[in-house]
Design an enzyme around this catalytic site. Sequence first.
Site, PDB file in Angstrom:
ATOM      1  N   CYS A 274       0.835  -1.201   0.000  1.00 50.00           N
ATOM      2  CA  CYS A 274       0.000   0.000   0.000  1.00 50.00           C
ATOM      3  C   CYS A 274       0.868   1.249   0.000  1.00 50.00           C
ATOM      4  O   CYS A 274       1.393   1.647   1.045  1.00 50.00           O
ATOM      5  CB  CYS A 274      -0.933   0.001   1.208  1.00 50.00           C
TER       6      CYS A 274
ATOM      7  N   CYS B  10      -0.515   4.063   2.166  1.00 50.85           N
ATOM      8  CA  CYS B  10      -0.306   3.849   3.603  1.00 50.85           C
ATOM      9  C   CYS B  10       1.127   4.142   4.016  1.00 50.85           C
ATOM     10  O   CYS B  10       1.371   4.775   5.055  1.00 50.85           O
ATOM     11  CB  CYS B  10      -0.638   2.403   3.974  1.00 50.85           C
ATOM     12  N   ASP B  11       2.089   3.669   3.231  1.00 55.86           N
ATOM     13  CA  ASP B  11       3.482   3.660   3.684  1.00 55.86           C
ATOM     14  C   ASP B  11       4.430   4.542   2.877  1.00 55.86           C
ATOM     15  O   ASP B  11       5.612   4.658   3.229  1.00 55.86           O
ATOM     16  CB  ASP B  11       4.007   2.221   3.649  1.00 55.86           C
TER      17      ASP B  11
END
Length: 311
Positions: free
Chosen positions: A135, A138-139
């Site tokens: 992701c 997300c990261d």
Amino acid sequence: MTTKVKSLIIGSGPAGYTAAIYLARAGVSSVLFEGQQPGGQLTQTTTIENFPGFPDGVDGFQLMDNMRRQAVNVGADLRNGVVTAINLSQRPFVATLDSGDTIEADTVIVATGASAKYLGLPDEKKYAGQGVSACATCDGFFYRKKVVAVVGGGDTACEEAHYLSNLANKVYMIVRKDHLRASAAMQRRVNEKDNIEILYNTNTLGLFGDGGVQGAHLVRHKGTPEAQEFDIAIDGFFLAIGHRPNTDFLGGQLKLDGQGYILTQPDGSTATSVPGVFAAGDVADPRYRQAVAAAGTGCRAALDAEKYLAR
């Protein structure tokens, strides 16, 4: 043993726990089964910085534990166990657990999520949370001014690579074919970025690094006389080869889209093709796949189920 409830919640990520919180506060008799991975995929994520309410970020396991404890505190019935099958052709619905016990429920909320597809390399597990991610949204922030690689050649891979190119100094795209499968518009966006380099006809053999990903072992023209192995130095390795919705236990009883995600009604509700069955979170979301979005649909599914029961 058979348990009878008004609502059965299957899955324990942000969507499932949120649904449990809402139903418990509404006084609806319900039970949630947490599945094989209580808390869902977020329990394996380190710091989450884009979930509202945590100005300094929050550990993924801690976030899900907070949600779980909140559900318990308001009276939700959370249990260990995996729903292995369910009969949606009779009323009440009957779900079978891995223990052999059954649950009878007037409504069902499916919140089983979607699992990211991986290449199957041992190093993907070795470096999980230490450079391997599925992701970018997300990261990606953790790779500002660094070098990363994205595996895949479709729209998702191009979107991830383009997103990361605005954060990282350099982005490699590892594409096993000699072309991108993405739409022309997405290909154009990728090709216009100077810091994206596409490695065509390339497969990943493994990853290496001490205490985290520091590079990848690659091969060009794998399985041919022209095969050539080489390494690239990277700080992050992002999988973008798709997700697999966790719907096998449904046995084809709900309508799915072409990718296998549960279809919900076009009116914006979480209702599925079977009255009384609702879907929340990533199992019905091929587009966003974010924790905050999943929690929102968990709320909606609980409200939809409550309204259905009232009728």
